[in-house]
Design an enzyme around this catalytic site. Structure first.
Site, short mmCIF file in Angstrom:
data_model
loop_
_atom_site.label_atom_id
_atom_site.label_comp_id
_atom_site.label_asym_id
_atom_site.label_seq_id
_atom_site.Cartn_x
_atom_site.Cartn_y
_atom_site.Cartn_z
NE ARG A 60 -3.87 -0.07 0.58
CZ ARG A 60 -4.15 -0.94 -0.43
NH1 ARG A 60 -3.65 -0.74 -1.64
NH2 ARG A 60 -4.91 -1.98 -0.21
CE LYS A 146 -9.45 -2.70 0.39
NZ LYS A 146 -8.14 -2.61 1.01
CB SER A 243 -27.08 -2.16 24.06
OG SER A 243 -27.67 -1.47 25.13
CG ASP A 338 -34.78 3.47 30.42
OD1 ASP A 338 -34.17 2.39 30.33
OD2 ASP A 338 -34.37 4.53 29.90
P1 NAP Z 1 -28.72 13.12 33.72
O1 NAP Z 1 -29.90 13.37 32.87
O2 NAP Z 1 -27.46 13.79 33.42
O3 NAP Z 1 -29.12 13.49 35.22
C1 NAP Z 1 -28.22 13.37 36.27
C2 NAP Z 1 -28.88 13.82 37.57
O4 NAP Z 1 -27.92 13.61 38.59
C3 NAP Z 1 -29.26 15.30 37.58
O5 NAP Z 1 -30.46 15.44 38.27
C4 NAP Z 1 -28.09 15.94 38.32
O6 NAP Z 1 -28.46 17.04 39.10
C5 NAP Z 1 -27.68 14.85 39.26
N1 NAP Z 1 -26.25 14.98 39.57
C6 NAP Z 1 -25.23 14.88 38.70
N2 NAP Z 1 -24.06 15.06 39.33
C7 NAP Z 1 -24.36 15.30 40.63
C8 NAP Z 1 -23.59 15.57 41.78
N3 NAP Z 1 -22.25 15.62 41.72
N4 NAP Z 1 -24.21 15.77 42.94
C9 NAP Z 1 -25.56 15.72 43.02
N5 NAP Z 1 -26.36 15.48 41.97
C10 NAP Z 1 -25.76 15.25 40.79
O7 NAP Z 1 -28.39 11.56 33.77
P2 NAP Z 1 -29.39 10.32 33.60
O8 NAP Z 1 -29.48 9.94 32.17
O9 NAP Z 1 -30.64 10.60 34.32
O10 NAP Z 1 -28.57 9.16 34.30
C11 NAP Z 1 -28.43 9.14 35.71
C12 NAP Z 1 -27.95 7.79 36.18
O11 NAP Z 1 -28.87 6.78 35.81
C13 NAP Z 1 -26.61 7.38 35.59
O12 NAP Z 1 -25.77 7.02 36.64
C14 NAP Z 1 -26.91 6.18 34.73
O13 NAP Z 1 -25.89 5.22 34.83
C15 NAP Z 1 -28.17 5.66 35.34
N6 NAP Z 1 -29.00 4.94 34.36
C16 NAP Z 1 -29.09 3.61 34.46
C17 NAP Z 1 -29.86 2.90 33.59
C18 NAP Z 1 -29.96 1.41 33.73
O14 NAP Z 1 -30.51 0.75 32.85
N7 NAP Z 1 -29.46 0.84 34.79
C19 NAP Z 1 -30.57 3.54 32.57
C20 NAP Z 1 -30.47 4.93 32.49
C21 NAP Z 1 -29.67 5.62 33.39
P3 NAP Z 1 -28.70 18.51 38.51
O15 NAP Z 1 -30.10 18.49 37.99
O16 NAP Z 1 -28.49 19.39 39.66
O17 NAP Z 1 -27.67 18.68 37.41
#
Ligand code: NAP
Length: 514
Positions: A60, A146, A243, A338
């Site tokens: 190449r 190719k 996933s 969810d």
């Molecule tokens: P997101 O939309 O970013 O929301 C995060 C939330 O956490 C917000 O309310 C935020 O508060 C708060 N937060 C972030 N950092 C913080 C800190 N240092 N101290 C206090 N509060 C804090 O996220 P999301 O999509 O909802 O996801 C949240 C969690 O759910 C993740 O850990 C993810 O792994 C989990 N999850 C799991 C599944 C599953 O299938 N197991 C599916 C979806 C999500 P503010 O509003 O003040 O910013």
């Protein structure tokens, strides 16, 4: 039958043969000896003659992403030992640009070995791509066409796959980069001559090339065929999504003719719409559904609405959907698995049905996307949900959206969490997630103990500090992997009509997170 070729950069004969034997053991059909920097005629002849598999010999040029610098005569001399070997290489690869420009390379015979004419663009889709295809296919000496270019988006895969399918000569049509992976995995579904796979993570010769272990294990290469249904996870980024491993393992265990791919789509709605429409419009692709994650959960609702599809009422109320299902009649359905996963994980732990949630008090920590779905689900089933969030306004937004929809939703100051009398506590913040595993959303515990259910939606690590401390206090605990498995299982059932092998999902997830 589409073959797997493993490219091996040759530095010396012994190391190359050792790598070639590993490729053969891993299930490769062909080896591509890359001799860009290997200028040893006797060595090349030996390599071809002792090659553990039929081989392609490629030198190449720097211009097309390799390491060779030289004119047509130098290239011809470099390739000659592969032609003279007994038996000779199965193919030699010559770039179309060199073939056109350098008369000396025309000395390479057409049939022994077979001549691959190739063209590569590591930056973008060349504007004269179809002209190049026509030039290669139209050259009577050319045995194999190719083409490889860097995918500008997932949409480019469809063009590559269609070129492979509509070939007049055996064709290799691949897209490079993360967005090009579908063209590499689905090459077999579309009848391409071959796809390339790296021997291991360090050995790839083009961006986005999967390893042979990924191709055969994760992406089920041996099971792929023209009718294989295609699914994926749409998000940005999606490179670390769990996933693909769980759904592909699930398809395997349940004998479903499907394959599940990462589908990175940039955040803007127009990207989402254009990509999903392109994939839906390509009938031979059999694109039948997707998990949809950040930042596209709202985009999915808008898209399905615009396409006159059906939306699950609670997904509409939540304002986000995580599952696209393409029904047999081509109509679209957007839903949210969810909230149901979270509800059922809690109900099963409490040993109650969803109806018995009425009047129960549930503390939700956080007010982001995950919290929104969970608050909506519990409120819809009559629970009283107390939302504790750092930013009070976001908690109040959930109150405005869901209070009074059967159940109650109130916002509370996180500092008041120790006073909580909720029997169910659900963490929907990232506090405690890898790598910050020493963090917890509950610094000062409420009066929890036996009878309290503590559920952490985080699944990496499987047991967070919150869950460890709750367990030590005698609480029943639910890990985020349970929610993840359940939401994935509901998607599997929507797409296949069958129960998901949840034991397989959980095993794969635990192996990956170990
Ligand atoms: P997101 O939309 O970013 O929301 C995060 C939330 O956490 C917000 O309310 C935020 O508060 C708060 N937060 C972030 N950092 C913080 C800190 N240092 N101290 C206090 N509060 C804090 O996220 P999301 O999509 O909802 O996801 C949240 C969690 O759910 C993740 O850990 C993810 O792994 C989990 N999850 C799991 C599944 C599953 O299938 N197991 C599916 C979806 C999500 P503010 O509003 O003040 O910013």
């Amino acid at each position: 039958m589409t073959q797997i070729a493993v490219p091996i950069l040759v530095e010396n004969v012994d190391d190359a043969l050792t790598a070639g034997q590993r490729a053969a053991a891993a299930g490769a059909d062909l080896i591509e000896w890359r001799i860009d920097r290997f200028d040893d005629a006797a060595g090349l002849r030996e390599l071809v003659e002792r090659s553990p598999l039929p081989c392609i010999v490629t030198c190449r040029s720097e211009r097309e992403g390799g390491g060779f610098v030289g004119d047509g005569a130098a290239l011809q001399a470099r390739l000659q030992p592969a032609i003279d070997a007994e038996p000779p290489a199965a193919y030699v690869d010559v770039e179309l640009a060199t073939w056109k420009r350098e008369p000396a390379v025309k000395a390479i015979p057409a049939d022994r070995p077979g001549l691959i004419l190739s063209t590569h663009d590591f930056e973008t889709r060349p504007s004269d791509l179809l002209r190049r295809v026509a030039d290669m296919a139209g050259d009577e000496r050319c045995r194999v066409v190719k083409l490889a270019w860097r995918a500008r988006s997932l949409r480019d895969n469809v063009e590559a796959l269609e070129i492979a399918r509509q070939q007049v000569k055996p064709t290799i049509a691949l897209c490079m980069g993360e967005a090009g992976l579908p063209s590499r995995v689905l090459a077999k579904k579309f009848g391409a001559l071959l796809t390339f796979a790296a021997l291991d993570d360090a050995a790839g010769t083009a961006p986005g090339q999967p390893t042979i272990a990924e191709l055969k294990g994760l992406y089920r290469w041996d099971r792929l065929g023209p009718e294989t249904r295609v699914y994926g996870v749409i998000g940005y980024p999606v490179g670390h999504s769990m996933s693909p491993p769980i759904h592909n393992a699930g398809f395997d265990a349940a004998g479903v003719d499907g394959v599940y791919l990462p589908m990175p789509i940039p955040p803007e709605y127009e990207h989402f719409k254009a990509t999903v429409l392109t994939w839906l419009d390509c009938a031979p692709l059999h694109f039948r559904g997707a998990s949809v994650t950040i930042p596209h959960k709202e985009n999915l609702l808008r898209f399905v609405r615009e396409q006159d599809g059906e939306i699950e009422p609670l997904a509409e109320e939540i304002g986000a959907a995580n599952t696209l299902t393409v029904r047999d009649d081509g109509s679209l359905y957007a839903s949210n698995t969810d909230y149901a996963a979270a509800l059922d994980a809690v109900c099963d732990t409490l040993g109650i049905g969803r109806d018995a949630l009425a009047g129960r008090r549930v503390a939700v920590l956080g007010a982001g996307g995950a919290a929104r779905a969970i608050v909506a689900g519990f409120a819809r089933h009559g629970a009283t949900v107390v939302v504790y969030n750092r930013t009070r306004e976001r908690a109040e937004e959930l109150v405005t959206a869901f209070h009074g929809k059967t159940g109650q939703v109130v916002a509370a100051d996180p500092a008041m969490l120790p006073e909580s009398d909720c029997a169910v506590i659900i963490n929907c913040t990232p506090l405690g997630m890898h790598p910050n595993v020493d963090a917890t959303p509950v610094e000062q515990a409420p009066a929890w103990g036996p009878g309290t259910v503590v559920f952490d939606t985080i699944y990496n690590p499987i047991e967070t500090r919150l869950l460890r401390e709750a367990k030590a206090a005698g609480c029943a605990t639910i890990s985020g992997i349970e929610m993840f498995v359940r939401q994935g299982a509901a998607q599997f059932t929507l797409w296949t009509g069958e129960d998901a092998p949840t034991d397989v999902f959980e095993r794969v997830l635990r192996e990956r997170l170990a």
